[in-house]
Design an enzyme around this catalytic site. Structure first.
Site: not given
Lengths: 299, 299
Positions: B229, B179-181
């Site tokens: 994202a 998730v995310c970076t």
């Protein structure tokens, strides 16, 4: 190219990372205690290591933009206490924590109901380290927040020390808040009498037994009481609270930072939108929860 | 009435609370190792303390309903490893953890990159206690999960030990996820070459530099790689992953349990939907992040 990249990396901590420092400077200026220290490592968009003078110019530019866009909402000194108790639901707390801890200048305390600062295990096992014990938490709060759970929440509602602490802090708090069945804890403390409030769908109607007015809403506001529905409603709750504390522009910035543009991949999340076989199974499985909370109401 | 309530409370732990025990029994039956033990304290809807025989009948009824509605998805034995590293973003992990830890029979490990099991502080300070060190984590995983962050994520990408562990576990994992970076960590480990993937909007385009194909999607699936994202996309990601692991009905049950029917109180959350003054301020503030991740790509 690679060495240029390495230079960029070495030369900056990133404007985003420097933002708290900038906000701190802004806060210091606002309160007249600015010591003139430059914020740490703002970025030079051209990639070279910026000089101290360049850093100052860039920091000033960032500051001016933030002040223009966020207005007085840029800085604050809120004292926010989030209660942590055995078998709380971690996501009830961590969702709002993400947004509230991003409020420049605000101080978020994780207040444990236990006798030391050992990590507190949530209902699904994930343990979070508290930052302060109830007795040492600030007396005057901007936000008192209580997360939900099932078994652990019922236990807290029966604890004299915790309920006394909640009543005391709530009596002076600017906002008294909860997510999920955290509202049952507020209700048990007598804080929701005559108030409109929400809770997890499985427990919501039990609010009546405590003199509250159950509302089927994602986030429900009544006076200084702000309650969120079950678990994931903590995100919606936090944005609503952030807007109350810091204004619309700050809330919009948080929404974008947390990329909060939800797209559940399948339909559901409420009794009305869940297919009947799953809905009926879950409703039957959760029915005892409401009864358990009801049983905690004054006789 | 009050004494009846107290009886209800005393007599039951609640079907919802007993559900894990029921699932365990189901699992034992399925694997032929059922020892015949009754699950703990199922509920009697009539409120009286149920006898052992009544408990057995009710447990069987609950079990039958769950088996009928959830089918083979009711039980599983997934080994799920979620990486915890200094300055990770807590909500990236705790969102998915809520849903994955509710999969009956699945085992969720919080794997620390550090040298002991001390709580690991996230980027906003909230510290989570890991359950296992990298060396001791299961070798064969159903799910490898990496959360994001900024400074901490860049640090992990530069750590030889962590990257070696990720490559090893990913080589045999059923699903490689983030998730995310967190997707930057997977990219750095060479796991996204030629793969469609997403990340936080501020870093997403940097995926190209690692040979991945950046996709502006909330949840992106390519082969056995599933990426979400930024930050709050962890909820959407987890529902998508739960459906892959246990089927549609289980995912619908999770959606209802977590009351995941989001209603952001204000519009935004993407560059396209954020009002220009806030959007431009945030885009400028976050621009260096993409450069920092780019700088970690092979030269």
């Amino acid at each position: 190219m690679e060495s240029n990249r390495r230079n960029i990396l070495r030369g900056m901590a990133g404007a985003a990372l420097a933002a708290p420092a900038l906000a701190q400077q802004a806060l210091a200026q606002a309160s007249g205690t600015n010591n003139g220290a430059a914020p740490t490592a703002p970025v030079n968009p051209n990639g070279a290591n910026p000089s101290a003078a360049e850093q100052k110019v860039m920091a000033d530019q960032h500051m001016q933009t933030m002040q223009r866009v966020l207005g007085p909402g840029l800085w604050g000194q809120e004292q926010i206490a989030m209660l942590v108790y055995p078998k709380f639901t971690a996501l009830d707390l961590v969702g709002p924590h993400y947004f509230l801890a991003c409020l420049f200048g605000a101080k978020v305390h994780l207040v444990t109901t236990e006798k030391d600062l050992a990590p507190v295990a949530s209902d699904l096992g994930l343990a979070i380290q508290p930052t302060v014990m109830m007795a040492d938490a600030p007396k005057d709060l901007d936000v008192l927040f209580v997360p939900g759970g099932t078994e652990g929440t019922l236990s807290v509602m029966a604890r004299v020390d915790t309920m006394a602490w909640i009543k005391d802090r709530a009596s002076r708090a600017r906002y008294v808040t909860s997510v999920c069945t955290g509202s049952m804890v507020l209700a048990k403390a007598g804080l929701l009498k005559g108030k409109r409030a929400t809770s997890h769908w499985a427990a919501r109607e039990a609010l009546k037994d405590f003199g509250a007015i159950p509302v089927d809403g994602r986030v429900v506001s009544d006076g200084n009481v702000l309650t969120g529905a079950g678990v994931t409603a903590g995100m919606d709750f936090a944005i609503a609270l952030a807007e109350k504390l810091r204004g619309r522009a700050y809330a919009e910035a948080l929404l974008l930072q947390g990329e909060y543009a939800p797209e559940p991949p399948i339909r559901g999340g409420t009794l009305a939108t869940t297919p009947p076989p799953v809905r009926d199974m879950m409703a039957a499985m959760f029915a005892p929860i409401e009864e358990q909370f009801r049983a905690m109401a004054p006789g």
